[in-house]
Design an enzyme around this catalytic site. Structure first.
Site, PDB file in Angstrom:
ATOM      1  CG  ASP A  65      -1.979  -1.107   1.096  1.00 54.78           C
ATOM      2  OD1 ASP A  65      -2.570  -1.237   0.013  1.00 54.78           O
ATOM      3  OD2 ASP A  65      -2.191  -1.831   2.083  1.00 54.78           O
TER       4      ASP A  65
ATOM      5  CG  ASP B 224      -7.083  -4.554  -3.094  1.00 53.51           C
ATOM      6  OD1 ASP B 224      -7.422  -5.597  -3.669  1.00 53.51           O
ATOM      7  OD2 ASP B 224      -7.599  -4.177  -2.021  1.00 53.51           O
TER       8      ASP B 224
HETATM    9  N1  GLY Z   1      -6.896  -2.601  -0.118  1.00 54.36           N
HETATM   10  C1  GLY Z   1      -7.878  -1.917   0.385  1.00 54.36           C
HETATM   11  C2  GLY Z   1      -9.304  -2.130   0.054  1.00 54.36           C
HETATM   12  O1  GLY Z   1      -9.740  -1.988  -1.052  1.00 54.36           O
HETATM   13  O2  GLY Z   1     -10.017  -2.410   1.007  1.00 54.36           O
END
Ligand code: GLY
Length: 388
Positions: free
Chosen positions: A113, A172
């Site tokens: 992230d 993601d």
């Molecule tokens: N990775 C974060 C989400 O979309 O919850």
């Protein structure tokens, strides 16, 4: 006025309000939304101590997070978006200060992230101001992410420990690749661009079903690169289409085509878009999972709607299929109109967040039907893109 006449005028007013909300232009929505966004951002900033970032409101309580939370870059990013549209110097000061509070992040192992954290903050800071103060943060962030790349798998690592796997990649993670492509351009670092392209190609091979919906999680053997299993963590079931995952996929391939021009990424984005255009509800804001059997008696996810709106707006400018381009543009506009309506857009309160009704992680019972900082970020980005 007779009773009949007043009923007629009330109906006329309701019809006018409905027509206006169905035809409001992106420019008009933006003129309505950005001044309120500026107020909410300033109020949020005044409430938050240095090094604290907003996350959500749950059970009426505002919940904040430290800079190592995956969401930490979105508040600075939202301030950058609002500054970009309004030119308001107060927003510039907030955006700069909140971005610099994240500058130490690349020294830590904060996970994949880091792309969201540094990209949305320092990435936007550089894009908008061209101030070289932000360059070392972008470089350090990209190097941090690049250290997670496994050449056997052909992906950057998302989670090191999940169920029986030591190497999982979530859809993601496509979003984080923009930090690599940005740094590759800024620092003439082709290897970073190659990593991003390889990750996106591996994800095309392994993450998508035949109908272009995506799994949330793919677990790999880190030595051989073989796929071990595919499943969900935040969706309804392993076989379902978790809405935000589909949004990350649409945005991820659209962004990667813009960044690299790789021919395979455009059809991937177009096919995801076609699937979504068929499956989205009329008002454009998805239920939290496309396959929840309780639809329509379940939650919408404004965050997924906002991410998709931003991606549809960009894809409409990249695709050579003029019919698809029109459909993407219309859907983006429909989504921002719905999100800017009184049902989703809060003109005050709401913990100083802009949008209501997002879903963070329903299976874990966390952040359900709440404001979320990333919903606000992509909502403003979608408006800016629709205004271009
Ligand atoms: N990775 C974060 C989400 O979309 O919850």
């Amino acid at each position: 006025m007779t009773n009949k006449t007043s009923v007629f005028f009330i109906l006329l007013l309701i019809a006018a309000a409905i027509t206006l909300s169905c035809s409001e232009s992106a420019e008009h929505i933006s003129k309505r939304v950005f001044p309120i966004a500026a107020q909410q951002i300033a109020a949020m900033d005044a409430r938050l101590a240095s090094g604290v970032t907003p996350r959500t409101v749950e059970n009426g309580q505002v919940k904040d997070a430290g800079i190592r939370a995956w969401t930490s870059g979105f508040f600075a990013g939202t301030a950058w978006q609002a500054y970009e549209y309004t030119g308001d110097e107060k927003l510039l000061e907030i955006a700069r200060r909140r971005t610099l509070e994240l500058a130490s992040l690349p020294q830590y192992n904060v996970g994949h992230d880091i792309g969201f954290m540094i990209g949305c903050s320092a990435g936007n800071a550089w894009r908008i101001t061209r101030d070289s103060t932000f360059l070392p943060i972008i470089k350090a962030g990209a190097d941090n992410l690049a250290a997670r790349f496994n050449p056997q798998v052909g992906c950057t690592l998302s989670w090191g420990e999940f169920r029986e796997s030591k190497f999982t990649v979530i859809i993601d993670n496509m979003m984080n690749l923009e930090l690599l492509t940005t740094a590759a351009k800024l620092f003439d670092a082709d290897s970073l661009k190659e990593m991003a392209i390889t990750h996106a190609n591996t994800t095309i091979r392994n993450h998508f079903r035949d109908d272009y919906t995506t799994w949330h999680v793919v677990a790999y053997d880190p030595q051989s690169g073989d796929v071990d299993f595919k499943c969900t963590r935040q969706g309804y079931s392993d076989d379902s289409a978790w809405a935000r995952g589909q949004a990350w996929a649409l945005y991820g391939y659209t962004m990667m085509y813009r960044e690299t021009g790789e021919p395979a990424f455009l059809p991937q984005a177009e096919n995801i878009a076609r699937m979504l255009l068929k499956r989205l509800p009329k008002d454009g804001v998805p239920y939290w999972d496309f396959d929840d059997p309780d639809i329509p008696d379940t939650y919408r996810d404004a965050s997924a709607g906002a991410i998709m709106a931003s991606a549809f707006a960009e894809l409409s400018t990249l695709t050579a299929d003029s019919k698809l381009s029109r459909k993407c543009h219309r859907m983006a506009l429909r989504q921002v109109r719905t999100l800017a309506s009184g049902q989703y857009f809060a003109t005050e309160g709401n913990g100083n967040f802009l949008l209501r009704h997002s879903v963070g992680n329903l299976p874990d019972g966390g952040e359900v039907d709440v404001p979320l900082s990333y919903a606000d970020y992509y909502f403003l980005e979608a408006l800016i893109r629709l205004n271009r």
